[in-house]
Design a protein around this motif. Structure first.
Motif, PDB file in Angstrom:
ATOM      1  N   ARG A  27       1.885  12.524  12.872  1.00 28.39           N
ATOM      2  CA  ARG A  27       2.002  11.486  11.854  1.00 28.39           C
ATOM      3  C   ARG A  27       3.406  10.901  11.830  1.00 28.39           C
ATOM      4  O   ARG A  27       3.614   9.759  11.436  1.00 28.39           O
ATOM      5  N   GLU A  28       4.376  11.679  12.265  1.00 29.85           N
ATOM      6  CA  GLU A  28       5.766  11.202  12.266  1.00 29.85           C
ATOM      7  C   GLU A  28       5.947   9.996  13.175  1.00 29.85           C
ATOM      8  O   GLU A  28       6.786   9.127  12.931  1.00 29.85           O
ATOM      9  N   TYR A  29       5.134   9.950  14.246  1.00 34.14           N
ATOM     10  CA  TYR A  29       5.273   8.849  15.193  1.00 34.14           C
ATOM     11  C   TYR A  29       4.107   7.868  15.092  1.00 34.14           C
ATOM     12  O   TYR A  29       3.714   7.231  16.059  1.00 34.14           O
ATOM     13  N   VAL A  56       1.941   5.632  28.373  1.00 31.45           N
ATOM     14  CA  VAL A  56       1.939   6.568  27.249  1.00 31.45           C
ATOM     15  C   VAL A  56       3.108   7.533  27.445  1.00 31.45           C
ATOM     16  O   VAL A  56       3.365   7.972  28.570  1.00 31.45           O
ATOM     17  N   VAL A  57       3.835   7.833  26.381  1.00 28.96           N
ATOM     18  CA  VAL A  57       4.966   8.755  26.464  1.00 28.96           C
ATOM     19  C   VAL A  57       4.625  10.032  25.704  1.00 28.96           C
ATOM     20  O   VAL A  57       4.250   9.990  24.529  1.00 28.96           O
ATOM     21  N   LEU A  58       4.760  11.190  26.387  1.00 26.26           N
ATOM     22  CA  LEU A  58       4.451  12.487  25.801  1.00 26.26           C
ATOM     23  C   LEU A  58       5.665  13.402  25.865  1.00 26.26           C
ATOM     24  O   LEU A  58       6.458  13.308  26.800  1.00 26.26           O
ATOM     25  N   GLN A  59       5.806  14.270  24.891  1.00 27.67           N
ATOM     26  CA  GLN A  59       6.875  15.275  24.896  1.00 27.67           C
ATOM     27  C   GLN A  59       6.249  16.655  25.046  1.00 27.67           C
ATOM     28  O   GLN A  59       5.388  17.045  24.253  1.00 27.67           O
ATOM     29  N   ILE A  72       2.956  16.420  22.730  1.00 21.62           N
ATOM     30  CA  ILE A  72       2.895  15.614  21.523  1.00 21.62           C
ATOM     31  C   ILE A  72       3.070  14.153  21.922  1.00 21.62           C
ATOM     32  O   ILE A  72       3.900  13.822  22.766  1.00 21.62           O
ATOM     33  N   VAL A  73       2.252  13.276  21.350  1.00 21.73           N
ATOM     34  CA  VAL A  73       2.289  11.864  21.712  1.00 21.73           C
ATOM     35  C   VAL A  73       3.436  11.183  20.981  1.00 21.73           C
ATOM     36  O   VAL A  73       3.467  11.137  19.750  1.00 21.73           O
ATOM     37  N   GLU A 137      13.343  10.800  18.414  1.00 15.94           N
ATOM     38  CA  GLU A 137      13.283   9.762  17.388  1.00 15.94           C
ATOM     39  C   GLU A 137      13.883   8.463  17.922  1.00 15.94           C
ATOM     40  O   GLU A 137      13.358   7.369  17.685  1.00 15.94           O
ATOM     41  N   ASP A 138      14.979   8.573  18.651  1.00 16.33           N
ATOM     42  CA  ASP A 138      15.627   7.389  19.230  1.00 16.33           C
ATOM     43  C   ASP A 138      14.729   6.722  20.264  1.00 16.33           C
ATOM     44  O   ASP A 138      14.623   5.492  20.315  1.00 16.33           O
ATOM     45  N   ILE A 139      14.050   7.518  21.082  1.00 20.23           N
ATOM     46  CA  ILE A 139      13.129   6.975  22.090  1.00 20.23           C
ATOM     47  C   ILE A 139      11.993   6.231  21.413  1.00 20.23           C
ATOM     48  O   ILE A 139      11.620   5.119  21.802  1.00 20.23           O
ATOM     49  N   PHE A 140      11.435   6.830  20.357  1.00 17.74           N
ATOM     50  CA  PHE A 140      10.333   6.209  19.618  1.00 17.74           C
ATOM     51  C   PHE A 140      10.781   4.883  19.010  1.00 17.74           C
ATOM     52  O   PHE A 140      10.092   3.863  19.103  1.00 17.74           O
ATOM     53  N   THR A 141      11.952   4.902  18.372  1.00 17.66           N
ATOM     54  CA  THR A 141      12.466   3.698  17.725  1.00 17.66           C
ATOM     55  C   THR A 141      12.699   2.584  18.732  1.00 17.66           C
ATOM     56  O   THR A 141      12.325   1.426  18.507  1.00 17.66           O
TER      57      THR A 141
END
Length: 335
Positions: A27-29, A56-59, A72-73, A137-141
């Motif tokens: 939910r965070e992303y 798609v980017v996964l961790q 995690i997506v 978080e920086d990558i997502f942003t």
């Protein structure tokens, strides 16, 4: 040490990982709207035509509970949810008639060859490992910074026409909005138009993040909006219920647009599952809503009241905040 590993994964492989709990949505992303059906259908149509879709980017991380490696997506939740929802027969494809030979069909109704075409479609996936929470978080942003759709207000100013827009205008003409002081006469018509459009999508798709889905709806329902009468009737029933449950509604916190949105969403979810709106006691629900209101206005709210206040004060139109408010108000109105 941080690593980036580009790989190719078939839809069926990712779906199996998801079903087995090895692929996790966070939910965070997921801060924007859940895609409307029109957008989901468009993605499936692209897959059937073998068109490319964004990566798609996964961790990769190790679960503290199970000790096993999981993914995690980080970016691509909307795309994967749209695909997995279709595989689970949650919605039919759009484009009925000449637009698509698969129009109106769910995954289980497609031929085995067509199903295989979707299952074997190859997605570009970038697997990350070794990144800190701050770096993720920086990558997502950064990946979402330049993908903001135009707001519904901006688009409506440019395109004041079409069936969806006409539906919104009809509801904007209801006396309720001004009589109950949801919108004052000085607030301007654009704010009310935006809110009613948001409510309409809420009743079709569930809670959405801000106005991310509006351009899709305006375009998709330009010629006809078949759901108009049913959505209008449902919204009218919910607003009547609210006035019966809260005789002093206009003086309550729930008359604010962000909170009325959550209350309508709670009624929509609750009545969907219980089949009848009349099964929800207005007297009992009204008492519970007023108790919650009193607790939120205390000096130091606790528990659900504290969560509700936080979901209003912090990014109130983001998806997670809206879903939180809907869940809390649903718990309040249900017996």
């Amino acid at each position: 040490m941080t690593k980036r590993i580009p790989v190719i994964r078939e839809v069926s492989q990712l779906y199996q990982d998801y079903e087995k709990g090895r692929l996790v949505f966070s939910r965070e992303y997921q801060r924007r709207a859940v895609w409307p059906r029109a957008a989901k259908s468009g993605l499936i149509a692209s897959i059937l035509k073998n068109r490319p879709v964004p990566p798609v980017v996964l961790q990769r991380f190790t679960s503290a509970q199970s000790g096993r490696s999981e993914l995690i997506v980080i970016d691509g939740q909307q795309r994967l949810r749209a695909i997995f929802d279709f595989l689970n027969n949650h919605y039919p494809l759009g484009g009925v008639g000449s637009e698509s030979k698969h129009g109106g069909r769910r995954f289980g109704e497609l031929s085995r060859d067509t199903q295989h075409k979707i299952e074997s479609y190859e997605l570009v996936v970038e697997e990350l490992s070794g990144y800190s929470e701050g770096e993720i978080e920086d990558i997502f942003t950064r990946s979402n910074r330049f993908s903001v759709a135009p707001s519904s207000q901006d688009l409506l100013r440019l395109d004041r026409g079409g069936a969806f827009y006409d539906h919104v205008q009809d509801i904007c003409a209801w006396d309720f909005w001004h009589e109950e002081k949801v919108f004052g006469k000085k607030s301007g018509s654009d704010a009310l138009i935006d809110f009613v459009a948001d409510l309409t999508v809420l009743l079709i798709e569930g809670p959405q993040g801000g106005d991310f889905a509006m351009p899709v709806y305006l375009a998709h329902y330009r010629q006809t909006f078949p759901e108009s009468a049913e959505v209008s009737a449902r919204l009218r029933a919910y607003l009547d219920w609210v006035l019966e449950a809260l005789p002093t509604f206009k003086k309550s916190r729930y008359s604010k647009p962000a909170e009325l949105y959550a209350l309508v969403g709670a009624l929509n979810e609750a009545s969907d599952e219980s089949a009848r709106l009349s099964s929800l006691s207005t007297a009992l629900a009204g008492q519970r809503l007023l108790r919650l209101q009193k607790r939120t206005r205390s000096g130091k709210p606790t528990g659900q009241a504290q969560r509700y206040v936080a979901a209003i004060e912090h990014r109130c139109n983001e998806l997670v905040a809206r879903m939180t408010r809907v869940a809390i108000l649903r718990a309040a109105i249900e017996p």
